[in-house]
Write an enzyme that holds these catalytic residues in place. Sequence first.
Site, mmCIF file in Angstrom:
data_model
loop_
_atom_site.group_PDB
_atom_site.id
_atom_site.type_symbol
_atom_site.label_atom_id
_atom_site.label_comp_id
_atom_site.label_asym_id
_atom_site.label_seq_id
_atom_site.Cartn_x
_atom_site.Cartn_y
_atom_site.Cartn_z
ATOM 1 N N GLY A 119 0.821 -1.332 0.120
ATOM 2 C CA GLY A 119 -0.050 0.016 0.033
ATOM 3 C C GLY A 119 0.970 1.335 -0.040
ATOM 4 O O GLY A 119 0.666 2.242 0.607
ATOM 5 N N VAL A 125 -2.825 -7.186 -2.313
ATOM 6 C CA VAL A 125 -2.913 -8.014 -1.262
ATOM 7 C C VAL A 125 -4.050 -8.992 -1.120
ATOM 8 O O VAL A 125 -3.975 -10.161 -0.517
ATOM 9 C CB VAL A 125 -2.722 -7.351 0.199
ATOM 10 C CG1 VAL A 125 -1.647 -6.567 0.308
ATOM 11 C CG2 VAL A 125 -4.240 -6.701 0.517
ATOM 12 N N ASN A 127 1.120 -2.718 5.379
ATOM 13 C CA ASN A 127 0.440 -1.199 5.619
ATOM 14 C C ASN A 127 -1.068 -1.373 4.977
ATOM 15 O O ASN A 127 -1.811 -0.459 5.414
ATOM 16 C CB ASN A 127 1.349 -0.199 5.135
ATOM 17 C CG ASN A 127 0.624 1.123 4.926
ATOM 18 O OD1 ASN A 127 0.186 1.855 5.814
ATOM 19 N ND2 ASN A 127 0.328 1.461 3.711
ATOM 20 N N SER A 182 -4.527 -0.509 14.452
ATOM 21 C CA SER A 182 -5.198 0.653 14.972
ATOM 22 C C SER A 182 -5.381 0.408 16.283
ATOM 23 O O SER A 182 -5.864 -0.697 16.967
ATOM 24 C CB SER A 182 -6.259 0.789 13.943
ATOM 25 O OG SER A 182 -7.212 1.644 14.822
ATOM 26 N N TYR A 200 -13.913 -2.797 10.764
ATOM 27 C CA TYR A 200 -12.674 -2.161 10.827
ATOM 28 C C TYR A 200 -11.755 -2.778 11.929
ATOM 29 O O TYR A 200 -10.602 -3.393 11.916
ATOM 30 C CB TYR A 200 -12.398 -0.770 10.609
ATOM 31 C CG TYR A 200 -11.127 -0.389 10.589
ATOM 32 C CD1 TYR A 200 -10.239 -0.326 9.399
ATOM 33 C CD2 TYR A 200 -10.597 0.410 11.571
ATOM 34 C CE1 TYR A 200 -8.993 0.162 9.552
ATOM 35 C CE2 TYR A 200 -9.391 0.933 11.573
ATOM 36 C CZ TYR A 200 -8.448 0.723 10.425
ATOM 37 O OH TYR A 200 -7.241 1.450 10.614
ATOM 38 N N ALA A 202 -12.476 -5.077 14.164
ATOM 39 C CA ALA A 202 -12.431 -6.560 14.209
ATOM 40 C C ALA A 202 -11.463 -7.204 13.159
ATOM 41 O O ALA A 202 -10.590 -7.862 13.815
ATOM 42 C CB ALA A 202 -13.839 -7.264 13.900
ATOM 43 N N LYS A 258 -8.663 -5.351 12.629
ATOM 44 C CA LYS A 258 -7.427 -5.207 13.017
ATOM 45 C C LYS A 258 -7.084 -5.744 14.449
ATOM 46 O O LYS A 258 -6.011 -6.181 14.716
ATOM 47 C CB LYS A 258 -7.316 -3.593 13.469
ATOM 48 C CG LYS A 258 -7.179 -2.654 12.036
ATOM 49 C CD LYS A 258 -5.897 -2.992 11.139
ATOM 50 C CE LYS A 258 -5.957 -1.997 10.036
ATOM 51 N NZ LYS A 258 -4.972 -2.266 9.230
HETATM 52 P P1 NAP Z 1 -5.062 4.911 2.417
HETATM 53 O O1 NAP Z 1 -4.457 6.634 2.266
HETATM 54 O O2 NAP Z 1 -6.307 4.843 2.084
HETATM 55 O O3 NAP Z 1 -4.056 4.191 1.680
HETATM 56 C C1 NAP Z 1 -4.217 2.809 1.785
HETATM 57 C C2 NAP Z 1 -3.102 2.119 0.787
HETATM 58 O O4 NAP Z 1 -3.502 0.779 0.918
HETATM 59 C C3 NAP Z 1 -3.187 2.566 -0.798
HETATM 60 O O5 NAP Z 1 -2.046 2.745 -1.150
HETATM 61 C C4 NAP Z 1 -4.270 1.804 -1.596
HETATM 62 O O6 NAP Z 1 -3.766 1.392 -2.642
HETATM 63 C C5 NAP Z 1 -3.392 0.438 -0.632
HETATM 64 N N1 NAP Z 1 -4.431 -0.580 -0.900
HETATM 65 C C6 NAP Z 1 -5.722 -0.857 -0.431
HETATM 66 N N2 NAP Z 1 -6.123 -1.913 -0.690
HETATM 67 C C7 NAP Z 1 -5.125 -2.618 -1.173
HETATM 68 C C8 NAP Z 1 -4.694 -3.944 -1.742
HETATM 69 N N3 NAP Z 1 -5.854 -4.880 -1.935
HETATM 70 N N4 NAP Z 1 -3.533 -4.487 -2.170
HETATM 71 C C9 NAP Z 1 -2.523 -3.339 -2.188
HETATM 72 N N5 NAP Z 1 -2.880 -2.287 -1.494
HETATM 73 C C10 NAP Z 1 -3.826 -1.924 -1.154
HETATM 74 O O7 NAP Z 1 -5.155 4.817 3.946
HETATM 75 P P2 NAP Z 1 -3.969 5.038 5.344
HETATM 76 O O8 NAP Z 1 -4.810 6.002 6.259
HETATM 77 O O9 NAP Z 1 -2.820 5.517 4.779
HETATM 78 O O10 NAP Z 1 -4.034 3.855 5.961
HETATM 79 C C11 NAP Z 1 -2.843 2.899 5.939
HETATM 80 C C12 NAP Z 1 -2.641 1.887 7.134
HETATM 81 O O11 NAP Z 1 -2.759 2.679 8.296
HETATM 82 C C13 NAP Z 1 -4.124 0.868 6.825
HETATM 83 O O12 NAP Z 1 -3.849 -0.185 7.444
HETATM 84 C C14 NAP Z 1 -4.976 1.726 8.085
HETATM 85 O O13 NAP Z 1 -5.911 0.895 8.551
HETATM 86 C C15 NAP Z 1 -3.928 2.148 9.182
HETATM 87 N N6 NAP Z 1 -4.324 3.127 9.875
HETATM 88 C C16 NAP Z 1 -4.593 4.552 9.548
HETATM 89 C C17 NAP Z 1 -5.005 5.299 10.446
HETATM 90 C C18 NAP Z 1 -5.328 6.789 10.163
HETATM 91 O O14 NAP Z 1 -5.651 7.741 10.851
HETATM 92 N N7 NAP Z 1 -5.081 7.096 8.668
HETATM 93 C C19 NAP Z 1 -4.771 4.924 11.803
HETATM 94 C C20 NAP Z 1 -4.533 3.866 12.228
HETATM 95 C C21 NAP Z 1 -4.325 2.847 11.396
HETATM 96 P P3 NAP Z 1 -4.647 2.483 -3.906
HETATM 97 O O15 NAP Z 1 -3.564 3.777 -4.077
HETATM 98 O O16 NAP Z 1 -4.429 1.776 -4.910
HETATM 99 O O17 NAP Z 1 -6.024 2.843 -3.341
#
Ligand code: NAP
Length: 243
Positions: free
Chosen positions: A13, A64, A90, A143, A166, A168, A170
């Site tokens: 990601g 993934v 990620n 998370s 979500y 569940a 994580k």
């Molecule tokens: P984001 O901006 O939506 O980025 C998600 C990334 O994952 C993107 O690069 C997306 O690719 C990729 N992705 C989604 N499905 C995929 C798949 N099937 N195969 C490969 N790549 C895939 O989200 P983010 O906020 O940066 O979150 C990143 C991680 O941090 C996640 O696991 C999220 O649960 C965790 N997190 C985030 C926060 C927050 O506040 N933002 C807090 C706690 C945890 P595309 O560009 O192609 O869509």
Amino acid sequence: MNDANQLIALVTGASDGIGKEVSKQLAQKGMKVILGVRNLHKGQEVLDEFLAQDLNVELVLLDVNDEISIELAAVQINNRYNHIDILVNNAGIFLDSGPISEMKIKDFTSTFDTNVSGFLRVSQAFIPLLKRSSLARIVNVSSSLASLSNMTDENNPYASISLPSYAASKAAMNVLTIHLARELQAFNIKVNAVCPGLTATRYVNTPGAQPVSVGAEVPVKYALLDANGPTGGFFDRNGSVNW
Ligand code: NAP
């Protein structure tokens, strides 16, 4: 050329948000970073941006949810480098939009397919390459919303946030982190779950959310643990998170 002392990191990601920034920060710290992306067009734009900054990065197609893309990525990286040192799981999604009584089971299974099966597929494919590193690390981006302690403490701000699929997914990632850490300890591979903290990314526009430059710091820290660092834990920027 492959430098024998060059540490190699794979980030899933890596095309957006926290994964993109983790990739950048690891490369700025001297790693060779392989950007795992499901959309090569979008990934190429990130690659070009990072190469223009003289960062040591390359691109691999890695969805993934798609076992074939994962296997091909593992073969490609194995042929080229024979090992990796760091895997940052990620890639993740959240699809929740209402109360659990109205949750679409399709959204629940899709969330689990990406957030749980997805990180397991990638981990299983790359464990053989990680075992060839002398100091390997797996960082699972989880998370604090998955903390059972937080969600059952009515005074905790996380308790009122209802993202059931979500959370569940994580929580399942956290359970599997513990199991993986135990299995891989004998191979000197540390496995930890981390929460980046509330971070402003494309779907997160909550007031007070931190910038991605801050959100990436915790995953990067646990990707670069030294030999004395913990394994099988759950951490945010303040230290251990209660399971
Ligand atoms: P984001 O901006 O939506 O980025 C998600 C990334 O994952 C993107 O690069 C997306 O690719 C990729 N992705 C989604 N499905 C995929 C798949 N099937 N195969 C490969 N790549 C895939 O989200 P983010 O906020 O940066 O979150 C990143 C991680 O941090 C996640 O696991 C999220 O649960 C965790 N997190 C985030 C926060 C927050 O506040 N933002 C807090 C706690 C945890 P595309 O560009 O192609 O869509």
